[in-house]
Design a protein around this motif. Structure first.
Motif, PDB file in Angstrom:
ATOM      1  N   PHE A  17       0.823  -1.215   0.000  1.00  0.00           N
ATOM      2  CA  PHE A  17       0.000   0.000   0.000  1.00  0.00           C
ATOM      3  C   PHE A  17       0.856   1.265   0.000  1.00  0.00           C
ATOM      4  CE2 PHE A  17      -3.868  -2.063   2.329  1.00  0.00           C
ATOM      5  CZ  PHE A  17      -4.034  -2.915   1.246  1.00  0.00           C
ATOM      6  N   LEU A  18       2.061   1.159   0.552  1.00  0.00           N
ATOM      7  CA  LEU A  18       2.873   2.351   0.790  1.00  0.00           C
ATOM      8  C   LEU A  18       3.366   3.002  -0.495  1.00  0.00           C
ATOM      9  CD1 LEU A  18       4.943   0.947   3.787  1.00  0.00           C
ATOM     10  CD2 LEU A  18       2.990   2.493   3.905  1.00  0.00           C
ATOM     11  N   ALA A  24      -2.509  10.260   3.548  1.00  0.00           N
ATOM     12  CA  ALA A  24      -2.506   9.666   4.890  1.00  0.00           C
ATOM     13  C   ALA A  24      -3.892   9.142   5.245  1.00  0.00           C
ATOM     14  CB  ALA A  24      -2.046  10.699   5.915  1.00  0.00           C
ATOM     15  N   ALA A  25      -4.927   9.937   4.925  1.00  0.00           N
ATOM     16  CA  ALA A  25      -6.300   9.514   5.224  1.00  0.00           C
ATOM     17  C   ALA A  25      -6.661   8.262   4.432  1.00  0.00           C
ATOM     18  CB  ALA A  25      -7.278  10.645   4.909  1.00  0.00           C
ATOM     19  N   GLY A  26      -6.256   8.232   3.160  1.00  0.00           N
ATOM     20  CA  GLY A  26      -6.556   7.066   2.329  1.00  0.00           C
ATOM     21  C   GLY A  26      -5.832   5.826   2.797  1.00  0.00           C
ATOM     22  N   LEU A  27      -4.569   5.993   3.188  1.00  0.00           N
ATOM     23  CA  LEU A  27      -3.768   4.854   3.646  1.00  0.00           C
ATOM     24  C   LEU A  27      -4.344   4.258   4.925  1.00  0.00           C
ATOM     25  CD1 LEU A  27      -1.178   3.210   3.107  1.00  0.00           C
ATOM     26  CD2 LEU A  27       0.039   4.836   4.569  1.00  0.00           C
ATOM     27  N   LEU A  28      -4.745   5.117   5.856  1.00  0.00           N
ATOM     28  CA  LEU A  28      -5.295   4.633   7.123  1.00  0.00           C
ATOM     29  C   LEU A  28      -6.662   3.989   6.927  1.00  0.00           C
ATOM     30  CD1 LEU A  28      -4.282   7.642   9.408  1.00  0.00           C
ATOM     31  CD2 LEU A  28      -3.217   5.391   9.320  1.00  0.00           C
ATOM     32  N   GLN A  63     -13.562  13.575   5.361  1.00  0.00           N
ATOM     33  CA  GLN A  63     -12.344  12.994   4.785  1.00  0.00           C
ATOM     34  C   GLN A  63     -12.502  11.485   4.586  1.00  0.00           C
ATOM     35  OE1 GLN A  63      -9.693  14.851   7.868  1.00  0.00           O
ATOM     36  NE2 GLN A  63      -8.295  15.074   6.149  1.00  0.00           N
ATOM     37  N   ILE A  64     -13.066  10.821   5.585  1.00  0.00           N
ATOM     38  CA  ILE A  64     -13.255   9.372   5.493  1.00  0.00           C
ATOM     39  C   ILE A  64     -14.214   9.034   4.356  1.00  0.00           C
ATOM     40  CG2 ILE A  64     -14.078   7.327   6.708  1.00  0.00           C
ATOM     41  CD1 ILE A  64     -11.438   8.421   7.781  1.00  0.00           C
ATOM     42  N   ALA A  65     -15.311   9.774   4.269  1.00  0.00           N
ATOM     43  CA  ALA A  65     -16.300   9.516   3.217  1.00  0.00           C
ATOM     44  C   ALA A  65     -15.677   9.677   1.835  1.00  0.00           C
ATOM     45  CB  ALA A  65     -17.487  10.461   3.382  1.00  0.00           C
ATOM     46  N   ARG A  66     -14.833  10.697   1.682  1.00  0.00           N
ATOM     47  CA  ARG A  66     -14.181  10.929   0.391  1.00  0.00           C
ATOM     48  C   ARG A  66     -13.237   9.778   0.042  1.00  0.00           C
ATOM     49  NH1 ARG A  66     -11.111  15.092   1.570  1.00  0.00           N
ATOM     50  NH2 ARG A  66     -12.886  16.498   1.568  1.00  0.00           N
ATOM     51  N   GLU A  70     -13.481   7.040  -3.085  1.00  0.00           N
ATOM     52  CA  GLU A  70     -12.409   6.840  -4.062  1.00  0.00           C
ATOM     53  C   GLU A  70     -11.967   5.378  -4.109  1.00  0.00           C
ATOM     54  OE1 GLU A  70      -9.291   9.541  -3.097  1.00  0.00           O
ATOM     55  OE2 GLU A  70     -10.465  11.346  -3.585  1.00  0.00           O
ATOM     56  N   LEU A  71     -11.870   4.743  -2.942  1.00  0.00           N
ATOM     57  CA  LEU A  71     -11.456   3.338  -2.897  1.00  0.00           C
ATOM     58  C   LEU A  71     -12.495   2.433  -3.556  1.00  0.00           C
ATOM     59  CD1 LEU A  71     -10.043   3.227   0.758  1.00  0.00           C
ATOM     60  CD2 LEU A  71      -8.718   3.132  -1.363  1.00  0.00           C
TER      61      LEU A  71
END
Length: 339
Positions: A17-18, A24-28, A63-66, A70-71
């Protein structure tokens, strides 16, 4: 890799993933969904809501919803909408290897004392660097992390300057120690974690979970509100008997008229004194004294004493205001909050 129960307080971030360029938000977000669900695990589903994600990582629900949107658009995450709960996410990306970084959730939720800065939360980059070192130190075969700054930067998808800054912060927070420092960023250094401090923070986080975590700023505002409420109630109780007696007096027509005349003369006397009108002032004072006698006579008739018209404060030092005449807070407030 087996799915992890959502009661566990950590996430796994695969090395794959890195290098994908996630924020940062997407990775977490992806890391948590991957951790609590797995393509290889039967019925592995992440049921965390946007609010839970946001609380875990100190992010906003927007941020989480966005990131989830996207994912899902990239088909890395799928959502099962057939279930009653909307939060039912499963990782659907490419299969990952067994190498991952373990990142404990308490690192996002606790403040750390940093020399030269004071107490603050760690940034997501600082937590990522710390988690990398902590993961290697948790390996019984290694017990430490050995690598270069440039190597860490390449692995984590960060710049070398960011990694250098993160390491400096972590050292000033006494979270890591550097045992052998390389002369430049291309050579390897050896790092170890401060297990004692991290265990203390983890224990504090567990205790906060049991009690229900409250942000310190919110707790301070709540405490202030509690204190103000305590003294407001105390003043109301102190004034209530006097106000009842005043109401009885003002229900008496003769007392009410005498009080009105007495109050009417007070500013007039002040005016006469200011302009040197001694005779007018004397006459007004005589008249005011006569009305005061009428008021006293009516009070006696109603069996009300002057003492009955004074508030009965619980604390004579601050008069139930919470503050002394010199502006300092009074010590009459009960320990542990209002009762």
């Amino acid at each position: 890799m087996e799915a992890v129960k959502e009661s566990e307080k950590y996430i796994r971030i695969p090395y794959e993933f890195l290098s994908k360029g996630f924020t940062a938000a997407g990775l977490l977000t992806l890391g948590k969904i991957f951790t609590f669900s797995s393509a290889n695990a039967k019925d592995g589903i992440c049921r965390s809501s946007f609010k839970t994600f946001a609380n875990d990582f100190r992010l906003s629900e927007r941020q989480i919803a966005r990131q989830v949107k996207e994912l899902k658009a990239e088909k890395i995450v799928v959502q099962d909408k057939s279930r009653r709960a909307c939060a039912a996410y499963t990782y659907a990306g490419k299969k990952c290897g067994n190498a991952f970084i373990r990142s404990d959730l308490y690192l996002y939720q606790k403040e750390f004392e940093i020399c030269g800065e004071g107490k603050r939360y760690l940034t997501h980059s600082e937590i990522l660097v710390l988690s990398l070192i902590q993961t290697h130190c948790g390996n019984p075969n290694a017990g430490k992390y050995t690598g270069s700054i440039r190597g860490m930067a390449k692995l984590l998808g960060l710049s070398s300057s960011t990694v250098q800054r993160c390491l400096d912060v972590l050292k000033r927070a006494h979270l890591i120690t550097c045992e052998s420092k390389a002369p430049n960023g291309s050579r390897w250094s050896t790092y170890r974690i401060n297990k004692k401090l991290l265990r203390t923070k983890e224990r504090e986080a567990r205790d906060s979970d049991k009690k229900g975590y409250v942000d310190p700023k919110i707790a301070a505002l709540d405490a202030k509100s509690e204190r103000e409420h305590y003294y407001a109630v105390a003043r109301d109780r102190a004034n209530a008997p006097a106000e009842q007696m005043q109401a009885r007096l003002r229900a008496d027509e003769r007392y009410r008229e005498a009080e009105r005349q007495y109050n009417r003369l007070t500013p007039m006397i002040g005016k006469y004194d200011a302009f040197g009108q001694a005779e007018e002032s004397r006459k007004a004072k005589v008249e005011q004294k006569r009305w005061a006698a009428v008021m006293a006579e009516r009070m006696a008739a109603l069996n009300i004493s002057p003492e009955d018209l004074r508030p009965r404060y619980r604390c004579v030092k601050c008069s139930d205001t919470g503050f002394l005449p010199n502006g300092q807070m009074c010590d009459c407030y009960p320990k542990g909050g209002r009762r």
